[in-house]
Design a protein around this motif. Structure first.
Motif, PDB file in Angstrom:
ATOM      1  N   LEU A 162     -24.232  19.666  34.986  1.00  0.00           N
ATOM      2  CA  LEU A 162     -25.469  20.031  34.299  1.00  0.00           C
ATOM      3  C   LEU A 162     -25.368  19.808  32.792  1.00  0.00           C
ATOM      4  CD1 LEU A 162     -26.350  23.333  36.208  1.00  0.00           C
ATOM      5  CD2 LEU A 162     -27.507  21.110  36.401  1.00  0.00           C
ATOM      6  N   ARG A 163     -24.213  20.114  32.208  1.00  0.00           N
ATOM      7  CA  ARG A 163     -24.058  19.935  30.760  1.00  0.00           C
ATOM      8  C   ARG A 163     -24.112  18.464  30.377  1.00  0.00           C
ATOM      9  NH1 ARG A 163     -19.330  24.365  29.088  1.00  0.00           N
ATOM     10  NH2 ARG A 163     -20.693  26.215  29.230  1.00  0.00           N
ATOM     11  N   GLU A 164     -23.566  17.591  31.217  1.00  0.00           N
ATOM     12  CA  GLU A 164     -23.637  16.166  30.916  1.00  0.00           C
ATOM     13  C   GLU A 164     -25.080  15.681  30.899  1.00  0.00           C
ATOM     14  OE1 GLU A 164     -21.180  14.208  33.783  1.00  0.00           O
ATOM     15  OE2 GLU A 164     -19.349  14.457  32.600  1.00  0.00           O
ATOM     16  N   GLN A 165     -25.908  16.200  31.802  1.00  0.00           N
ATOM     17  CA  GLN A 165     -27.314  15.809  31.799  1.00  0.00           C
ATOM     18  C   GLN A 165     -28.043  16.366  30.572  1.00  0.00           C
ATOM     19  OE1 GLN A 165     -29.404  15.553  35.785  1.00  0.00           O
ATOM     20  NE2 GLN A 165     -27.741  16.936  36.333  1.00  0.00           N
ATOM     21  N   ARG A 166     -27.660  17.551  30.123  1.00  0.00           N
ATOM     22  CA  ARG A 166     -28.329  18.148  28.958  1.00  0.00           C
ATOM     23  C   ARG A 166     -28.074  17.361  27.679  1.00  0.00           C
ATOM     24  NH1 ARG A 166     -26.415  24.294  30.426  1.00  0.00           N
ATOM     25  NH2 ARG A 166     -27.848  24.611  32.199  1.00  0.00           N
TER      26      ARG A 166
END
Length: 293
Positions: A162-166
């Motif tokens: 999720l953090r990579e997408q953010r």
């Protein structure tokens, strides 16, 4: 110089022999020093790279340089202490080899344990995502709820996803990064389901629910197979350790007779045959009792 040596009773042939041996010793020392330096540099590079990759994949942020320093200290101190305590050079050499290759096996064991834990958590995680999607949540909201409620390592992996997408990483790239960290066939099926759903649509919640049920049945079958083959695996361990135990016991009861096993050519041949047969027997038992589902 030669006349002085002859005056001391050393003729020319002896002098040349000594000189040849001295030159050979110097040459051998130089070769060992050069090759040893190159080998140590390669070992340091491989150690740091392996430690860095494995530790980051397991979310253990430890300085590889510090790990290599500790390993170097152990490589020098432990064999030296063993040699000072026992006077056995073979035992010290074995300890040196174990300390050199041991960290790589430790990394592999920790990574294998982490992957098994993630694989056990995956069916429940798929069920939670399916329920959240059926209740009207989006995929990201379902994954965020999963991260809050599930323990590590599953929560760590999906949180990183999720953090990579953010920060702007594309969905497919973030998913591929996660698949690289988790080379598990079950998770690859989950990734394929996500890609198909994003490309052609469909009921993702129902697909994940079916996949979760399939993985649970697969886990039940693997558990039954492990319970049925546990006796065979234990027999392999016992039969492999039994000759070693008997050899140690006889070395205490009959040290003179057992000393022939390590001091005579016939004893060395016998030990070599025993080691080869023990290894082949253990490998064959592992092959028989290992059933891949």
């Amino acid at each position: 110089m030669i006349e002085q040596l002859q005056a001391l009773g050393i003729d020319t042939l002896q002098w040349l022999t000594v000189a040849a041996f001295a030159a050979a010793a110097l040459l051998l020392g130089w070769v060992v020093a050069v090759k040893g330096q190159g080998f140590w540099g390669d070992y340091e590079a491989v150690f740091k790279e392996t430690a860095s990759v494995n530790m980051q994949d397991m979310f253990l942020f430890v300085d590889p340089q510090r790990l290599f320093l500790y390993n170097s200290i152990a490589l020098v101190s432990v064999p030296l202490l063993l040699f000072m305590a026992t006077g056995d050079g073979v035992l010290s050499l074995v300890a040196f080899v174990v300390l050199m290759v041991g960290p790589f096996y430790v990394y592999r064991a920790l990574r294998r344990k982490r992957l098994r834990t993630f694989e056990r958590q995956l069916p429940d995680a798929l069920g939670m995502i399916s329920n959240a999607l059926s209740a009207g949540s989006s995929l990201n909201m379902a994954l965020e709820s999963l991260v809050r409620e599930q323990p590590a390592p599953l929560s760590q992996e999906f949180l990183l996803f999720l953090r990579e997408q953010r920060i702007g990483v594309e969905f497919d790239i973030a998913l591929r990064n996660m698949e690289r960290r988790l080379p598990i066939p079950d998770f690859q099926m989950f990734g394929a389901a996500l890609r198909i759903s994003r490309e052609v649509g469909g009921n993702l919640g129902e697909t994940l629910d079916t996949l979760a049920q399939t993985l649970r049945r697969k886990a039940d079958m693997e558990g039954k197979i492990e319970s049925l083959t546990a006796q065979g695996k234990m027999q392999g361990y016992v039969m492999t350790a039994l000759p070693v135990f008997l050899g140690l016991l006889l070395s205490f009861l009959e040290p003179e007779a057992m000393s022939l096993m390590v001091t005579t050519p016939a004893g060395w041949a016998t030990v070599a045959v025993v080691v080869v047969m023990e290894t082949l027997g253990y490998v064959l038992i592992r092959k028989v009792t290992h059933i891949d589902v």
